[in-house]
Design a protein around this motif. Sequence first.
Motif, PDB file in Angstrom:
ATOM      1  N   GLN A 113      52.702  43.871  41.867  1.00 21.99           N
ATOM      2  CA  GLN A 113      51.337  44.039  41.129  1.00 21.99           C
ATOM      3  C   GLN A 113      50.072  43.923  42.248  1.00 21.99           C
ATOM      4  OE1 GLN A 113      51.315  40.249  38.887  1.00 21.99           O
ATOM      5  NE2 GLN A 113      53.155  40.776  37.593  1.00 21.99           N
ATOM      6  N   GLY A 114      48.952  44.354  41.689  1.00 25.15           N
ATOM      7  CA  GLY A 114      47.812  44.629  42.629  1.00 25.15           C
ATOM      8  C   GLY A 114      47.700  45.864  43.417  1.00 25.15           C
ATOM      9  N   ALA A 148      44.211  40.529  35.734  1.00 28.11           N
ATOM     10  CA  ALA A 148      44.931  41.917  36.296  1.00 28.11           C
ATOM     11  C   ALA A 148      45.209  42.597  35.052  1.00 28.11           C
ATOM     12  CB  ALA A 148      45.883  41.821  37.294  1.00 28.11           C
ATOM     13  N   ARG A 151      42.111  44.027  33.420  1.00 27.27           N
ATOM     14  CA  ARG A 151      41.297  45.119  34.342  1.00 27.27           C
ATOM     15  C   ARG A 151      42.321  46.406  34.111  1.00 27.27           C
ATOM     16  NH1 ARG A 151      37.510  47.547  34.880  1.00 27.27           N
ATOM     17  NH2 ARG A 151      37.308  48.620  37.192  1.00 27.27           N
TER      18      ARG A 151
END
Length: 184
Positions: A113-114, A148, A151
């Motif tokens: 993730q990210g 997240a 986004r």
Amino acid sequence: MHPLLKIKTPRLELIPATTAILSADCNDRTDLGRLLSAVIPPSWPPPLLDDATRAELVSLQETGSDPNFCTWYWILDDKSGAGRTLIGSGGTASCPSSPDTVMIGYSVLDEFQGLGYATEAVHHLIPVIFRSPGVRKILATTYPDLKASIRILEKSGFVPAGHREGGSGMEEGTLAFVLIRPDL
């Protein structure tokens, strides 16, 4: 939907699920890795993809009861030598309250993730989804604290569509986002 369409992105290969792949995901990690030609990390499955959900995906695939059901497994194809790794999945299903709308969902392993993988995958799924006859909108829901995920949807062109109180398969307390086919 286009269930047999593999999708290549700059870093990922999105492999459409078959009944064999979905069943292996529930029962046999070694077979899942063989079918996907990828390493299955020990942390698999990702958040929100529990045993009951995976069993439901097998049922939807086997029965063919939802013409808009399709799911893809997301393989990170690391050209630097690390090989192919299963990092997430995502797909679509019919929206019971709106025949011209499909729902999209996705999940990525915590350790991936990210890094922009979900945004990349969703961005490449959108045109495939909109090529399906009659599909004019894509609906996504997420929890307000999953910043997240929100986004990802915003970067993919989704706009807020309100707060969901539950019903029609939506979890109570989630936020809804919608993307309307751009040619409308």
